[in-house]
Design a protein around this motif. Structure first.
Motif, PDB file in Angstrom:
ATOM      1  N   HIS A   1       0.798  -1.229   0.000  1.00  0.00           N
ATOM      2  CA  HIS A   1       0.000   0.000   0.000  1.00  0.00           C
ATOM      3  C   HIS A   1       0.830   1.278   0.000  1.00  0.00           C
ATOM      4  CE1 HIS A   1      -3.831  -2.021   1.820  1.00  0.00           C
ATOM      5  NE2 HIS A   1      -3.413  -2.576   0.709  1.00  0.00           N
ATOM      6  N   CYS A   2       2.065   1.198   0.461  1.00  0.00           N
ATOM      7  CA  CYS A   2       2.820   2.429   0.729  1.00  0.00           C
ATOM      8  C   CYS A   2       3.533   2.944  -0.512  1.00  0.00           C
ATOM      9  CB  CYS A   2       3.814   2.197   1.869  1.00  0.00           C
ATOM     10  SG  CYS A   2       4.994   0.886   1.556  1.00  0.00           S
ATOM     11  N   THR A   3       2.839   3.010  -1.632  1.00  0.00           N
ATOM     12  CA  THR A   3       3.495   3.436  -2.869  1.00  0.00           C
ATOM     13  C   THR A   3       3.682   4.952  -2.895  1.00  0.00           C
ATOM     14  OG1 THR A   3       1.330   3.442  -3.890  1.00  0.00           O
ATOM     15  CG2 THR A   3       2.684   1.530  -4.297  1.00  0.00           C
ATOM     16  N   VAL A   4       4.861   5.369  -3.322  1.00  0.00           N
ATOM     17  CA  VAL A   4       5.142   6.780  -3.594  1.00  0.00           C
ATOM     18  C   VAL A   4       5.951   6.825  -4.889  1.00  0.00           C
ATOM     19  CG1 VAL A   4       5.216   7.438  -1.150  1.00  0.00           C
ATOM     20  CG2 VAL A   4       7.312   6.769  -2.299  1.00  0.00           C
ATOM     21  N   THR A   5       5.956   7.976  -5.530  1.00  0.00           N
ATOM     22  CA  THR A   5       6.780   8.114  -6.730  1.00  0.00           C
ATOM     23  C   THR A   5       8.101   8.743  -6.324  1.00  0.00           C
ATOM     24  OG1 THR A   5       4.766   8.466  -7.968  1.00  0.00           O
ATOM     25  CG2 THR A   5       6.815   9.020  -9.065  1.00  0.00           C
ATOM     26  N   VAL A   6       9.190   8.027  -6.588  1.00  0.00           N
ATOM     27  CA  VAL A   6      10.515   8.540  -6.246  1.00  0.00           C
ATOM     28  C   VAL A   6      11.099   9.191  -7.495  1.00  0.00           C
ATOM     29  CG1 VAL A   6      12.828   7.933  -5.472  1.00  0.00           C
ATOM     30  CG2 VAL A   6      10.862   6.817  -4.454  1.00  0.00           C
ATOM     31  N   LEU A   7      11.389  10.484  -7.407  1.00  0.00           N
ATOM     32  CA  LEU A   7      11.893  11.208  -8.580  1.00  0.00           C
ATOM     33  C   LEU A   7      13.402  11.055  -8.702  1.00  0.00           C
ATOM     34  CD1 LEU A   7       9.727  14.413  -8.107  1.00  0.00           C
ATOM     35  CD2 LEU A   7       9.296  12.502  -9.640  1.00  0.00           C
ATOM     36  N   SER A   8      14.093  11.090  -7.569  1.00  0.00           N
ATOM     37  CA  SER A   8      15.542  10.851  -7.635  1.00  0.00           C
ATOM     38  C   SER A   8      16.037  10.390  -6.271  1.00  0.00           C
ATOM     39  CB  SER A   8      16.278  12.125  -8.055  1.00  0.00           C
ATOM     40  OG  SER A   8      16.225  13.071  -7.010  1.00  0.00           O
ATOM     41  N   GLY A   9      17.115   9.608  -6.296  1.00  0.00           N
ATOM     42  CA  GLY A   9      17.768   9.214  -5.051  1.00  0.00           C
ATOM     43  C   GLY A   9      17.212   7.976  -4.384  1.00  0.00           C
ATOM     44  N   GLY A  10      16.467   7.142  -5.110  1.00  0.00           N
ATOM     45  CA  GLY A  10      15.875   5.980  -4.464  1.00  0.00           C
ATOM     46  C   GLY A  10      16.598   4.675  -4.750  1.00  0.00           C
ATOM     47  N   GLY A  11      17.571   4.702  -5.683  1.00  0.00           N
ATOM     48  CA  GLY A  11      18.243   3.461  -6.051  1.00  0.00           C
ATOM     49  C   GLY A  11      17.333   2.592  -6.907  1.00  0.00           C
ATOM     50  N   PRO A  12      17.840   1.432  -7.348  1.00  0.00           N
ATOM     51  CA  PRO A  12      17.037   0.579  -8.225  1.00  0.00           C
ATOM     52  C   PRO A  12      15.884  -0.108  -7.493  1.00  0.00           C
ATOM     53  CG  PRO A  12      19.104  -0.486  -7.695  1.00  0.00           C
ATOM     54  CD  PRO A  12      19.166   0.871  -7.087  1.00  0.00           C
ATOM     55  N   VAL A  13      14.894  -0.530  -8.247  1.00  0.00           N
ATOM     56  CA  VAL A  13      13.750  -1.254  -7.693  1.00  0.00           C
ATOM     57  C   VAL A  13      14.232  -2.608  -7.171  1.00  0.00           C
ATOM     58  CG1 VAL A  13      11.522  -2.278  -8.239  1.00  0.00           C
ATOM     59  CG2 VAL A  13      12.170  -0.120  -9.273  1.00  0.00           C
ATOM     60  N   LEU A  14      13.821  -2.977  -5.981  1.00  0.00           N
ATOM     61  CA  LEU A  14      14.301  -4.212  -5.358  1.00  0.00           C
ATOM     62  C   LEU A  14      13.388  -5.390  -5.689  1.00  0.00           C
ATOM     63  CD1 LEU A  14      15.138  -2.832  -1.814  1.00  0.00           C
ATOM     64  CD2 LEU A  14      16.634  -3.052  -3.781  1.00  0.00           C
ATOM     65  N   PRO A  15      13.929  -6.616  -5.615  1.00  0.00           N
ATOM     66  CA  PRO A  15      13.095  -7.789  -5.893  1.00  0.00           C
ATOM     67  C   PRO A  15      11.905  -7.891  -4.946  1.00  0.00           C
ATOM     68  CG  PRO A  15      15.409  -8.395  -5.710  1.00  0.00           C
ATOM     69  CD  PRO A  15      15.314  -6.967  -5.309  1.00  0.00           C
ATOM     70  N   THR A  16      12.025  -7.291  -3.747  1.00  0.00           N
ATOM     71  CA  THR A  16      10.905  -7.357  -2.810  1.00  0.00           C
ATOM     72  C   THR A  16       9.751  -6.460  -3.235  1.00  0.00           C
ATOM     73  OG1 THR A  16      12.215  -5.798  -1.537  1.00  0.00           O
ATOM     74  CG2 THR A  16      12.084  -8.028  -0.707  1.00  0.00           C
ATOM     75  N   GLU A  17      10.005  -5.530  -4.164  1.00  0.00           N
ATOM     76  CA  GLU A  17       8.945  -4.609  -4.566  1.00  0.00           C
ATOM     77  C   GLU A  17       8.230  -5.057  -5.829  1.00  0.00           C
ATOM     78  OE1 GLU A  17      10.195  -0.313  -4.287  1.00  0.00           O
ATOM     79  OE2 GLU A  17      12.099  -1.341  -4.103  1.00  0.00           O
ATOM     80  N   THR A  18       8.968  -5.728  -6.727  1.00  0.00           N
ATOM     81  CA  THR A  18       8.413  -6.011  -8.052  1.00  0.00           C
ATOM     82  C   THR A  18       7.056  -6.722  -8.033  1.00  0.00           C
ATOM     83  OG1 THR A  18      10.042  -7.759  -8.094  1.00  0.00           O
ATOM     84  CG2 THR A  18      10.462  -5.895  -9.511  1.00  0.00           C
ATOM     85  N   PRO A  19       6.770  -7.620  -7.076  1.00  0.00           N
ATOM     86  CA  PRO A  19       5.440  -8.257  -7.144  1.00  0.00           C
ATOM     87  C   PRO A  19       4.289  -7.269  -6.998  1.00  0.00           C
ATOM     88  CG  PRO A  19       6.864  -9.416  -5.588  1.00  0.00           C
ATOM     89  CD  PRO A  19       7.577  -8.174  -5.991  1.00  0.00           C
ATOM     90  N   PHE A  20       4.553  -6.084  -6.401  1.00  0.00           N
ATOM     91  CA  PHE A  20       3.468  -5.146  -6.136  1.00  0.00           C
ATOM     92  C   PHE A  20       3.350  -4.063  -7.207  1.00  0.00           C
ATOM     93  CE2 PHE A  20       4.888  -6.761  -2.029  1.00  0.00           C
ATOM     94  CZ  PHE A  20       3.697  -7.283  -1.564  1.00  0.00           C
ATOM     95  N   LEU A  21       4.296  -4.013  -8.139  1.00  0.00           N
ATOM     96  CA  LEU A  21       4.308  -2.907  -9.095  1.00  0.00           C
ATOM     97  C   LEU A  21       4.109  -3.421 -10.512  1.00  0.00           C
ATOM     98  CD1 LEU A  21       7.435  -1.053  -7.665  1.00  0.00           C
ATOM     99  CD2 LEU A  21       5.047  -0.581  -7.156  1.00  0.00           C
ATOM    100  N   THR A  22       3.361  -2.639 -11.311  1.00  0.00           N
ATOM    101  CA  THR A  22       3.235  -2.986 -12.722  1.00  0.00           C
ATOM    102  C   THR A  22       4.442  -2.403 -13.457  1.00  0.00           C
ATOM    103  OG1 THR A  22       2.061  -0.965 -13.269  1.00  0.00           O
ATOM    104  CG2 THR A  22       0.723  -2.830 -12.551  1.00  0.00           C
ATOM    105  N   ARG A  23       4.628  -2.853 -14.713  1.00  0.00           N
ATOM    106  CA  ARG A  23       5.763  -2.339 -15.478  1.00  0.00           C
ATOM    107  C   ARG A  23       5.667  -0.834 -15.684  1.00  0.00           C
ATOM    108  NH1 ARG A  23       6.791  -6.486 -20.373  1.00  0.00           N
ATOM    109  NH2 ARG A  23       7.048  -8.305 -19.053  1.00  0.00           N
ATOM    110  N   VAL A  24       4.432  -0.349 -15.916  1.00  0.00           N
ATOM    111  CA  VAL A  24       4.232   1.083 -16.121  1.00  0.00           C
ATOM    112  C   VAL A  24       4.638   1.838 -14.854  1.00  0.00           C
ATOM    113  CG1 VAL A  24       2.511   2.859 -16.632  1.00  0.00           C
ATOM    114  CG2 VAL A  24       2.371   0.623 -17.739  1.00  0.00           C
TER     115      VAL A  24
END
Lengths: 196, 364
Positions: free
Chosen positions: B76-99
């Protein structure tokens, strides 16, 4: 065994006495993380580093602390503690200085704590009475051998996704079977060098 | 002595390792103070590096919805990171669409702050506050529903629109968890939040709420939800719900009838048996006072023995079909109930001339 040069031990640890295919150590992460070559290689790299370093540290602790005090029965528990702490340290170090590698290895590093191949390497070095450099070569070779095995099986499993495996064999079952076949293939190296 | 030595050696080794690790942690995992920029300079915070974005935001009083408390299991805790967040982690990918991944959407609980970071959150989130409240009443509506009233202590007022929800904190063995509940008290009530909560067998938060007693202290954050009711008085409001979907509809009905008594408003509510009926007398009372409000309850199960029921029967979409006309009047519909109900009602509404963009729904 002191007459064997570290280089011979290195080669033997990779091929003839492959820690995974000859001793079947480190099977859990071997089966769990062998679906893609890239991740398998990443985990392998971490294992190489950790086995090499922990055999060196454990050599020091065993020969300079435990043996003089007559506490060799504490070997297992001490080695486990050292490995766990070392993995934690490596994780912090990699996170700080190589964020790219940290993200590549990220979730695999903690997995190594429970990889029995690493404890196995330290214990073999005690059983076989290796010298310091022999131990380091054996640790490094053990890691390389383990990596070789996991990368090979990952390649096979990647291709196997398109083959018609009988239903009851799919998944871990067929992985065990091909591990066995690979182990037999590695027996072909047996005549090369021999360590215990 | 023979026992003491091994204990000393092993203990000493553990202490040594622990000290080495703590020192390493202090030296290595120390990123100093980092700048956290929210919505392009709208809010700026200085936060300690090394913690997660979620806890840094919580500390800065920006409350991102999070049901699992930062364990990366709710998404649920989605935010848009504009800069400084590093790459998307494997723990996040199940919750995010490609877009979403391309847009920089991340899970705040998985992003670690290591450098200055710029993020974007919906404007609504910045109005979210943490409330401390006291339970003023907790009464039973049916065998598995309670109506919980919470009087606000700090801050003393809440500004919420109908359809918005709060996240109530419930204690759990591994630290508090948050669960979302729609506000059922009308928008005009500002010093109190009322919830209608169904007991989920084995549910952490619903069991906690059902056990609350008058005087108990609770904590929640809110209001969340970007859902907006049409505020033009010539647009009819149609509320359709079933099961435990009453809370947001009750809020809507009371808000609409109080603010625009001349506005047409319908409430359709589906129950199984006469035991599941609640609030009906209250709505009938309202119907008598306000000729523009209509309430229809329907029972889906057959009556048993001596029971009497003069309302509708069958599933609620049949009643909707019976009572609403085909027309091109401006109407807005709000659906809240189980997915099959929402699906069946949608079909009926489209047949009645509702435009898909005027139908809002919440499935659970």
């Amino acid at each position: 065994m002191t007459e064997l040069s570290p280089f011979v031990i290195l080669i033997a640890a990779i091929f003839t006495n492959n820690i995974l295919l000859a001793n079947f150590l480190g099977m859990c992460s071997f089966l769990a993380v062998s679906k893609k070559i890239e991740t398998a290689a990443g985990l392998g790299a971490a294992v190489i580093f950790v086995t090499t370093a922990t055999t060196a540290i454990n050599y020091g602790i065993y020969h300079h602390v435990l043996t003089p005090l007559g506490l060799t029965y504490l070997t297992f528990i001490v080695f486990i503690a050292v490995i766990a702490a070392f993995v934690q340290f490596v994780e912090m170090f990699v996170e700080r200085f190589s964020l790219g590698l940290y993200h590549a290895l990220g979730i695999f590093l903690p997995l190594i704590t429970v990889n029995c191949a690493i404890l196995g390497a330290s214990l073999f070095m005690i059983i076989r009475n290796y010298t310091f450099w022999q131990s380091v070569a054996f640790g490094f070779g053990g890691g390389v051998g383990w990596t070789l095995a996991i990368v090979l099986i990952a390649g096979l499993r990647q291709r196997m996704r398109y083959s018609d495996v009988p239903v009851p064999f799919r998944g871990v079952a067929i992985a065990m079977v091909i591990t066995g076949v690979m182990a037999m293939a590695f027996m072909g190296f047996a005549g090369m060098v021999r360590i215990q | 002595m023979a026992l003491l030595l091994p204990i000393l050696v092993f203990g000493g080794l553990l202490v040594g390792l622990t000290i080495a690790l703590s020192l390493a942690e202090r030296v290595l995992i120390n990123y100093g103070v980092c700048k956290l920029d929210v919505n392009n300079g709208d809010r700026e915070f200085e936060v300690d590096g090394g913690q997660t974005l979620l806890s840094a935001l919580n500390e800065s009083k920006v409350f991102i919805p999070s049901a699992c408390g930062g364990r990366g299991s709710c998404g649920h805790c989605t935010v848009t990171v504009l800069s400084g967040g590093g790459p998307v982690l494997p723990t996040e990918t199940p919750f995010l669409t490609r877009v979403e991944v391309r847009q920089g959407v991340r899970l705040a609980c998985q992003v670690k702050i290591r450098e200055d970071i710029r993020i974007k959150v919906p404007e609504e989130i910045l109005n979210v506050k943490m409330f401390a409240a006291t339970v003023s009443a907790n009464h039973r509506l049916t065998h598995d529903l309670v109506e919980t009233h919470m009087r606000l202590d700090e801050p003393t007022e809440i500004e919420a629109r109908p359809g918005q929800y709060v996240q109530l904190q419930a204690p759990a063995p591994e630290g508090p968890v948050y669960r979302a509940y729609s506000i059922s008290s009308p928008a005009s009530v500002k010093d109190e939040v009322e919830l209608v909560v169904r007991l989920v067998p084995g549910g952490i938060a619903s069991t906690y709420i059902h056990g609350l007693e008058e005087g108990d202290q609770v904590i929640f954050t809110g209001p969340y939800g970007d859902f907006r009711m049409n505020e033009e008085p010539d647009v009819d409001i149609v509320c359709i719900g079933g099961g435990s979907g009453m809370a947001p509809l009750k809020n809507l009905v009371h808000t609409v009838t109080a603010r625009w008594p001349e506005r047409k408003c319908w409430l359709f509510f589906g129950c199984r048996t006469t035991q599941d009926i609640f609030y009906l007398d209250e709505f009938r009372e309202l119907e008598k006072k306000n000729p523009n409000f209509h309430v229809v309850y329907a029972l889906s199960d057959p009556l048993e023995g001596e029971e009497k029921w003069e309302g509708e029967t069958g599933f609620i979409h049949l009643s909707v079909d019976k009572h609403l006309d085909v027309s091109d009047r401006k109407r807005q519909a709000f659906l809240c109930g189980p997915p099959p109900m929402v699906e069946a009602v949608m079909k009926v509404l489209e047949g009645k001339g509702f435009k898909p963009e005027d139908i809002y729904y919440d499935e659970f």
